[in-house]
Design a protein around this motif. Structure first.
Motif, PDB file in Angstrom:
ATOM      1  N   CYS A  42     -19.459  53.047  42.737  1.00  0.00           N
ATOM      2  CA  CYS A  42     -19.270  52.529  44.153  1.00  0.00           C
ATOM      3  C   CYS A  42     -19.807  53.626  45.295  1.00  0.00           C
ATOM      4  CB  CYS A  42     -17.979  52.162  44.256  1.00  0.00           C
ATOM      5  SG  CYS A  42     -17.297  50.531  43.221  1.00  0.00           S
ATOM      6  N   SER A  43     -19.271  54.877  44.921  1.00  0.00           N
ATOM      7  CA  SER A  43     -19.677  55.870  45.948  1.00  0.00           C
ATOM      8  C   SER A  43     -21.178  56.016  45.882  1.00  0.00           C
ATOM      9  CB  SER A  43     -19.004  57.237  45.411  1.00  0.00           C
ATOM     10  OG  SER A  43     -17.809  57.116  45.496  1.00  0.00           O
ATOM     11  N   LEU A  44     -21.774  55.949  44.737  1.00  0.00           N
ATOM     12  CA  LEU A  44     -23.271  56.055  44.592  1.00  0.00           C
ATOM     13  C   LEU A  44     -23.837  54.754  45.355  1.00  0.00           C
ATOM     14  CD1 LEU A  44     -25.996  57.143  43.555  1.00  0.00           C
ATOM     15  CD2 LEU A  44     -25.507  55.888  41.469  1.00  0.00           C
ATOM     16  N   PHE A  45     -23.360  53.683  45.037  1.00  0.00           N
ATOM     17  CA  PHE A  45     -23.832  52.422  45.878  1.00  0.00           C
ATOM     18  C   PHE A  45     -24.003  52.425  47.216  1.00  0.00           C
ATOM     19  CE2 PHE A  45     -23.101  48.169  47.658  1.00  0.00           C
ATOM     20  CZ  PHE A  45     -24.375  47.796  47.628  1.00  0.00           C
ATOM     21  N   PHE A  46     -22.624  52.781  47.895  1.00  0.00           N
ATOM     22  CA  PHE A  46     -22.437  53.003  49.299  1.00  0.00           C
ATOM     23  C   PHE A  46     -23.207  54.019  49.934  1.00  0.00           C
ATOM     24  CE2 PHE A  46     -18.564  50.136  48.377  1.00  0.00           C
ATOM     25  CZ  PHE A  46     -19.136  49.090  48.908  1.00  0.00           C
ATOM     26  N   ALA A  47     -23.205  55.202  49.232  1.00  0.00           N
ATOM     27  CA  ALA A  47     -23.896  56.446  49.827  1.00  0.00           C
ATOM     28  C   ALA A  47     -25.389  55.899  49.808  1.00  0.00           C
ATOM     29  CB  ALA A  47     -23.837  57.855  48.917  1.00  0.00           C
ATOM     30  N   GLY A  48     -26.007  55.270  48.758  1.00  0.00           N
ATOM     31  CA  GLY A  48     -27.264  54.714  48.801  1.00  0.00           C
ATOM     32  C   GLY A  48     -27.749  53.813  50.127  1.00  0.00           C
ATOM     33  N   ILE A  49     -26.666  52.972  50.265  1.00  0.00           N
ATOM     34  CA  ILE A  49     -26.954  52.019  51.373  1.00  0.00           C
ATOM     35  C   ILE A  49     -26.911  52.977  52.830  1.00  0.00           C
ATOM     36  CG2 ILE A  49     -25.757  50.266  52.684  1.00  0.00           C
ATOM     37  CD1 ILE A  49     -26.919  49.138  50.006  1.00  0.00           C
ATOM     38  N   THR A  50     -26.102  53.650  52.844  1.00  0.00           N
ATOM     39  CA  THR A  50     -25.942  54.659  54.186  1.00  0.00           C
ATOM     40  C   THR A  50     -27.294  55.472  54.057  1.00  0.00           C
ATOM     41  OG1 THR A  50     -23.626  54.734  53.707  1.00  0.00           O
ATOM     42  CG2 THR A  50     -24.670  56.632  55.192  1.00  0.00           C
ATOM     43  N   LEU A  51     -27.765  56.162  53.238  1.00  0.00           N
ATOM     44  CA  LEU A  51     -29.028  56.685  53.178  1.00  0.00           C
ATOM     45  C   LEU A  51     -30.175  56.029  53.527  1.00  0.00           C
ATOM     46  CD1 LEU A  51     -30.609  59.384  52.486  1.00  0.00           C
ATOM     47  CD2 LEU A  51     -30.888  58.508  50.218  1.00  0.00           C
ATOM     48  N   ILE A  52     -30.253  54.665  52.994  1.00  0.00           N
ATOM     49  CA  ILE A  52     -31.566  53.601  53.704  1.00  0.00           C
ATOM     50  C   ILE A  52     -31.119  53.365  54.976  1.00  0.00           C
ATOM     51  CG2 ILE A  52     -32.204  51.171  53.405  1.00  0.00           C
ATOM     52  CD1 ILE A  52     -31.386  51.556  50.252  1.00  0.00           C
ATOM     53  N   TYR A  53     -29.699  53.072  55.467  1.00  0.00           N
ATOM     54  CA  TYR A  53     -29.604  52.581  56.692  1.00  0.00           C
ATOM     55  C   TYR A  53     -29.861  53.589  57.730  1.00  0.00           C
ATOM     56  CZ  TYR A  53     -26.758  51.027  60.988  1.00  0.00           C
ATOM     57  OH  TYR A  53     -26.638  50.897  62.262  1.00  0.00           O
ATOM     58  N   ILE A  54     -29.590  55.036  57.679  1.00  0.00           N
ATOM     59  CA  ILE A  54     -29.604  56.188  58.531  1.00  0.00           C
ATOM     60  C   ILE A  54     -31.101  56.599  58.643  1.00  0.00           C
ATOM     61  CG2 ILE A  54     -27.392  56.807  58.680  1.00  0.00           C
ATOM     62  CD1 ILE A  54     -27.936  58.926  56.953  1.00  0.00           C
ATOM     63  N   ASN A  55     -32.043  56.117  57.236  1.00  0.00           N
ATOM     64  CA  ASN A  55     -33.374  56.375  57.376  1.00  0.00           C
ATOM     65  C   ASN A  55     -33.898  57.828  57.327  1.00  0.00           C
ATOM     66  OD1 ASN A  55     -35.935  55.305  56.960  1.00  0.00           O
ATOM     67  ND2 ASN A  55     -36.387  55.316  59.243  1.00  0.00           N
ATOM     68  N   GLN A  56     -32.964  58.542  56.658  1.00  0.00           N
ATOM     69  CA  GLN A  56     -33.368  60.014  56.659  1.00  0.00           C
ATOM     70  C   GLN A  56     -34.436  60.174  55.662  1.00  0.00           C
ATOM     71  OE1 GLN A  56     -29.713  62.377  55.475  1.00  0.00           O
ATOM     72  NE2 GLN A  56     -29.278  62.932  57.715  1.00  0.00           N
ATOM     73  N   SER A  57     -35.498  61.057  55.997  1.00  0.00           N
ATOM     74  CA  SER A  57     -36.516  61.346  54.912  1.00  0.00           C
ATOM     75  C   SER A  57     -36.027  61.991  53.559  1.00  0.00           C
ATOM     76  CB  SER A  57     -37.611  62.372  55.754  1.00  0.00           C
ATOM     77  OG  SER A  57     -37.314  63.435  55.917  1.00  0.00           O
ATOM     78  N   LEU A  58     -36.608  61.875  52.624  1.00  0.00           N
ATOM     79  CA  LEU A  58     -36.388  62.487  51.419  1.00  0.00           C
ATOM     80  C   LEU A  58     -36.981  63.766  51.320  1.00  0.00           C
ATOM     81  CD1 LEU A  58     -36.266  59.514  48.924  1.00  0.00           C
ATOM     82  CD2 LEU A  58     -34.255  60.574  49.949  1.00  0.00           C
ATOM     83  N   PRO A  59     -36.537  64.888  50.658  1.00  0.00           N
ATOM     84  CA  PRO A  59     -36.899  66.189  50.622  1.00  0.00           C
ATOM     85  C   PRO A  59     -38.313  65.990  49.599  1.00  0.00           C
ATOM     86  CG  PRO A  59     -35.078  66.126  49.173  1.00  0.00           C
ATOM     87  CD  PRO A  59     -35.168  64.835  49.828  1.00  0.00           C
ATOM     88  N   SER A  60     -39.117  66.948  49.887  1.00  0.00           N
ATOM     89  CA  SER A  60     -40.232  66.793  48.855  1.00  0.00           C
ATOM     90  C   SER A  60     -40.119  67.470  47.739  1.00  0.00           C
ATOM     91  CB  SER A  60     -41.484  67.945  49.657  1.00  0.00           C
ATOM     92  OG  SER A  60     -40.958  69.194  49.617  1.00  0.00           O
ATOM     93  N   LEU A  61     -40.962  67.360  46.948  1.00  0.00           N
ATOM     94  CA  LEU A  61     -41.056  67.707  45.335  1.00  0.00           C
ATOM     95  C   LEU A  61     -40.904  69.290  45.370  1.00  0.00           C
ATOM     96  CD1 LEU A  61     -40.671  66.926  42.539  1.00  0.00           C
ATOM     97  CD2 LEU A  61     -43.312  66.763  42.192  1.00  0.00           C
ATOM     98  N   VAL A  62     -41.610  69.707  46.233  1.00  0.00           N
ATOM     99  CA  VAL A  62     -41.540  71.308  46.201  1.00  0.00           C
ATOM    100  C   VAL A  62     -40.198  71.648  46.672  1.00  0.00           C
ATOM    101  CG1 VAL A  62     -42.193  73.423  47.510  1.00  0.00           C
ATOM    102  CG2 VAL A  62     -43.822  71.519  47.053  1.00  0.00           C
ATOM    103  N   THR A  63     -39.494  71.299  47.620  1.00  0.00           N
ATOM    104  CA  THR A  63     -38.422  71.439  48.177  1.00  0.00           C
ATOM    105  C   THR A  63     -37.204  71.343  46.928  1.00  0.00           C
ATOM    106  OG1 THR A  63     -38.385  70.953  50.385  1.00  0.00           O
ATOM    107  CG2 THR A  63     -36.326  70.860  49.913  1.00  0.00           C
ATOM    108  N   THR A  64     -37.230  70.081  46.389  1.00  0.00           N
ATOM    109  CA  THR A  64     -36.284  69.890  45.314  1.00  0.00           C
ATOM    110  C   THR A  64     -36.396  70.694  43.852  1.00  0.00           C
ATOM    111  OG1 THR A  64     -37.657  68.291  44.330  1.00  0.00           O
ATOM    112  CG2 THR A  64     -36.131  67.323  45.939  1.00  0.00           C
ATOM    113  N   LYS A  65     -37.591  71.310  43.699  1.00  0.00           N
ATOM    114  CA  LYS A  65     -37.639  72.241  42.726  1.00  0.00           C
ATOM    115  C   LYS A  65     -37.123  73.424  43.023  1.00  0.00           C
ATOM    116  CE  LYS A  65     -41.810  70.261  40.084  1.00  0.00           C
ATOM    117  NZ  LYS A  65     -43.213  70.588  39.994  1.00  0.00           N
ATOM    118  N   ALA A  66     -37.165  73.945  44.248  1.00  0.00           N
ATOM    119  CA  ALA A  66     -36.745  75.165  44.645  1.00  0.00           C
ATOM    120  C   ALA A  66     -35.111  75.332  44.549  1.00  0.00           C
ATOM    121  CB  ALA A  66     -36.882  75.481  46.205  1.00  0.00           C
TER     122      ALA A  66
END
Length: 148
Positions: A42-66
């Motif tokens: 449920c936390s994952l679901f609601f955090a995902g909805i919040t992420l979509i709602y606040i429309n923050q950009s996701l990190p790049s692949l380079v950033t995630t690999k670091a």
């Protein structure tokens, strides 16, 4: 800036309430670990909805690999252990007994982590005032849990 402290307080009340709800769920299901899985889903679901709602950009692949590999898993592991223990313990010792120990564990670790500057936090040395404050909390826990 005061609103940040209000939000911190709200966070604490939310944690206490969710612990009570999910401990009750675990008790009714007969499985605290299952309640933890439901809570995390449920936390994952609601955090995902919040992420979509606040429309923050996701990190790049380079950033995630670091990001060091342990940072992807350590927080989740510690959350699973901590939350599962909360859900297991509340039906056994009660929320009033459980939450003060939960809080003092968080505060002791926070003081140590701040003193050592862990997690790139600003270094906040352990002072006599902090030690007295922690001792006052421990005494408070003893009083809260003392049977009349």
């Amino acid at each position: 800036m005061t609103y940040l402290y209000v939000l911190a307080f709200i966070s604490g009340t939310a944690m206490a309430l969710q612990a009570g709800f999910n401990a009750q769920l675990g008790n009714l299901l007969g499985n605290a670990q299952l309640a933890a899985v439901v809570a995390f889903f449920c936390s994952l679901f609601f955090a995902g909805i919040t992420l979509i709602y606040i429309n923050q950009s996701l990190p790049s692949l380079v950033t995630t690999k670091a990001v060091p590999i342990y940072l992807w898993f350590a927080g989740g592991l510690l959350s699973a252990v901590g939350i599962s223990l909360v859900y297991f313990l509340i039906p056994k010792i009660g929320m009033g007994a459980m939450m003060p120990y939960f809080l003092i564990g968080q505060l002791v670790m926070a003081v140590i982590a701040g003193h050592l500057g862990w997690f790139n936090m600003p270094i906040k040395p352990i002072t006599l005032h902090k030690i007295i404050g922690l001792l006052a909390l421990v005494i408070g826990i003893i009083f809260i849990n003392k049977e009349a």
